[in-house]
Design a protein around this motif. Structure first.
Motif, short mmCIF file in Angstrom:
data_model
loop_
_atom_site.label_atom_id
_atom_site.label_comp_id
_atom_site.label_asym_id
_atom_site.label_seq_id
_atom_site.Cartn_x
_atom_site.Cartn_y
_atom_site.Cartn_z
N UNK A 96 7.33 51.80 84.35
CA UNK A 96 6.29 51.28 83.46
C UNK A 96 6.10 49.78 83.69
N UNK A 97 7.22 49.08 83.85
CA UNK A 97 7.14 47.63 84.08
C UNK A 97 6.41 47.32 85.39
N UNK A 98 6.70 48.10 86.42
CA UNK A 98 6.03 47.89 87.71
C UNK A 98 4.54 48.19 87.61
N UNK A 99 4.18 49.25 86.88
CA UNK A 99 2.77 49.58 86.70
C UNK A 99 2.05 48.47 85.95
N UNK A 100 2.69 47.96 84.90
CA UNK A 100 2.07 46.87 84.13
C UNK A 100 1.91 45.63 85.01
N UNK A 101 2.94 45.35 85.81
CA UNK A 101 2.87 44.18 86.69
C UNK A 101 1.75 44.32 87.70
N UNK A 102 1.57 45.55 88.24
CA UNK A 102 0.52 45.75 89.24
C UNK A 102 -0.86 45.59 88.64
N UNK A 103 -0.99 45.89 87.35
CA UNK A 103 -2.28 45.72 86.67
C UNK A 103 -2.55 44.25 86.40
N UNK A 104 -1.50 43.52 86.03
CA UNK A 104 -1.66 42.12 85.65
C UNK A 104 -1.59 41.18 86.85
N UNK A 105 -0.89 41.56 87.90
CA UNK A 105 -0.69 40.68 89.05
C UNK A 105 -2.01 40.46 89.80
N UNK A 106 -2.38 39.20 90.01
CA UNK A 106 -3.58 38.85 90.75
C UNK A 106 -3.24 38.62 92.22
N UNK A 107 -4.12 39.04 93.09
CA UNK A 107 -3.88 38.89 94.52
C UNK A 107 -5.05 38.12 95.15
N UNK A 108 -4.81 37.34 96.21
CA UNK A 108 -5.85 36.46 96.79
C UNK A 108 -6.78 37.19 97.74
N UNK A 109 -7.60 38.07 97.19
CA UNK A 109 -8.54 38.82 98.01
C UNK A 109 -9.94 38.76 97.40
N UNK A 110 -10.92 39.04 98.23
CA UNK A 110 -12.32 39.09 97.83
C UNK A 110 -12.88 40.45 98.22
N UNK A 111 -13.79 40.96 97.41
CA UNK A 111 -14.35 42.28 97.67
C UNK A 111 -15.81 42.16 98.12
N UNK A 112 -16.14 42.91 99.17
CA UNK A 112 -17.52 43.03 99.64
C UNK A 112 -18.00 44.45 99.40
N UNK A 113 -19.29 44.59 99.12
CA UNK A 113 -19.88 45.91 98.94
C UNK A 113 -21.31 45.89 99.46
N UNK A 114 -21.93 47.05 99.70
CA UNK A 114 -23.31 47.06 100.22
C UNK A 114 -24.27 46.34 99.26
N UNK A 115 -25.10 45.48 99.82
CA UNK A 115 -26.10 44.78 99.02
C UNK A 115 -27.48 45.38 99.24
N UNK A 116 -28.50 44.79 98.62
CA UNK A 116 -29.86 45.29 98.81
C UNK A 116 -30.37 45.02 100.22
N UNK A 117 -31.35 45.81 100.65
CA UNK A 117 -32.03 45.57 101.91
C UNK A 117 -33.45 45.12 101.60
N UNK A 118 -34.04 44.35 102.51
CA UNK A 118 -35.38 43.81 102.30
C UNK A 118 -36.23 44.07 103.54
N UNK A 119 -37.37 44.69 103.34
CA UNK A 119 -38.27 44.97 104.45
C UNK A 119 -39.03 43.70 104.80
N UNK A 120 -38.78 43.14 105.98
CA UNK A 120 -39.45 41.91 106.38
C UNK A 120 -40.95 42.10 106.55
N UNK A 121 -41.39 43.35 106.62
CA UNK A 121 -42.83 43.63 106.73
C UNK A 121 -43.46 43.87 105.37
#
Length: 358
Positions: free
Chosen positions: A16-41
């Motif tokens: 339980x302590x490890x699970x709580x720590x994993x929820x609270x522990x912050x890690x130095x990462x950034x998340x990328x995800x698909x963004x919008x597309x734009x028709x240049x025409x």
């Protein structure tokens, strides 16, 4: 309490302590995800105005899609928990990368936004230049700030893409003239740059001439005064080509902007009505360069309905491992090569398209 029960209780509490720590522990990462597309025409959804507008030169209607693609990135202050990072690693539509890969140490959201705006503005210029060069349309030139050295006195005062009009009130026309004007000062004295900003900064609009005092420091190699910029020439154009996208930054749309400009300046359709998306930086000579987040851009393109995806050659290996079903990768090394690939799409000779597998 029996020893076995005590051991199980201790193990449960530890878990339980490890699970709580994993929820609270912050890690130095950034998340990328698909963004919008734009028709240049096409037109911008928010404003209803064309993404690319030609003024002062004959232009032609274009159908089909030449979509630029984007990636959504979490902010500089965002710190995922260990659990969130693991969940992201397990998902196909999220890319988890080290925070410093996206936001160098000390860079704020405002710094990142300004840098992205500068890169986007320079990308627009490269796209215009590459397109007009491909079409054989003559251009002029003007002196600009090509780059600002990190940590130099000019950082935060001058920006990549600013037009340099004068130094200390004396007009300058090339990089040598800028260097000569700055080195007249003793290190520590300020040099006054008259510039026309390329990107809106505070209350200063692009094109407005303004005087900016920049301190000088001693150059480590020569001992003379320096401010920490690299001047260079940028092309000017015989007519207006406006690229009006909001809330988009970075240099990765250069190829698609060039293709959109060419399509609007020439009769007929480059795509014959087909849905083509893509990405890639571009330089004045029309060379296509690599970008980041290719796997997320492929997902965004396919979800938007793309059939073909113009892929920088340097991104081909990664893209080939992450291609969504129904999307055809087309290797693009140059603007001219991309145009020839679109000619094959128009003629139906898609079996001969340059492949990321080759």
């Amino acid at each position: 309490m029996p020893r076995r029960s005590a051991t199980m209780l201790a193990a449960t509490l530890l878990l339980i302590a490890l699970l709580c720590a994993s929820v609270l522990m912050k890690v130095p990462y950034t998340e990328m995800s698909p963004g919008p597309t734009y028709n240049t025409l096409g037109v911008q959804e928010k404003t209803g105005t064309p993404v690319i507008t030609i003024t002062g030169h004959e232009s032609y209607p274009a159908s089909g899609h030449l979509n630029m693609t984007t990636v959504q990135v979490t902010g500089a202050k965002y710190e995922p928990s260990l659990v969130n990072a693991v969940v992201g690693w397990l998902r196909d539509d999220v890319l988890v990368v080290p925070h410093d890969n996206v936001y160098p140490k000390g860079q704020s959201d405002a710094d990142a936004k300004r840098q992205n705006a500068e890169e986007f503005a320079l990308s627009e210029d490269h796209a215009r230049t590459a397109a007009l060069s491909q079409l054989g349309i003559p251009m002029g030139s003007e002196l600009i700030v090509q780059a600002v050295t990190a940590g130099a006195p000019a950082e935060g005062r001058l920006h990549a893409g600013d037009q340099i009009v004068a130094v200390d009130g004396t007009p300058v026309a090339d990089a040598d003239a800028v260097a000569k004007a700055v080195t007249k000062h003793q290190p520590g004295e300020p040099a006054v740059f008259t510039v026309a900003p390329r990107v809106k900064e505070g209350s200063v609009d692009p094109g407005t001439r303004t005087d900016i005092s920049v301190p000088t420091v001693k150059a480590p190699d020569t001992g003379t005064a320096m401010v920490g910029i690299r001047p260079g020439l940028r092309h000017t154009y015989p007519f207006r080509i406006d690229i009006g996208l909001q809330d988009v930054g970075g240099p990765s749309a250069g190829l698609m902007f060039s293709l959109g400009i060419i399509d609007k300046l020439t009769p007929g359709d480059l795509t014959a009505g087909r849905f083509v998306a893509g990405t890639g930086t571009i330089d004045d000579a029309g060379r296509v360069g690599p970008i980041g987040g290719i796997s997320m851009k492929l997902i965004a393109a396919r979800e938007a309905g793309a059939e073909f995806f113009l892929t920088p050659a340097a991104n081909c290996a990664e893209a080939a491992k992450n291609t969504p079903s129904g999307l055809r990768l087309v290797k693009a090394e140059t603007l001219d090569g991309a145009l020839k690939a679109l000619e094959q799409v128009r003629s139906g000779q898609t079996s001969a398209l340059p492949s990321c597998a080759s």
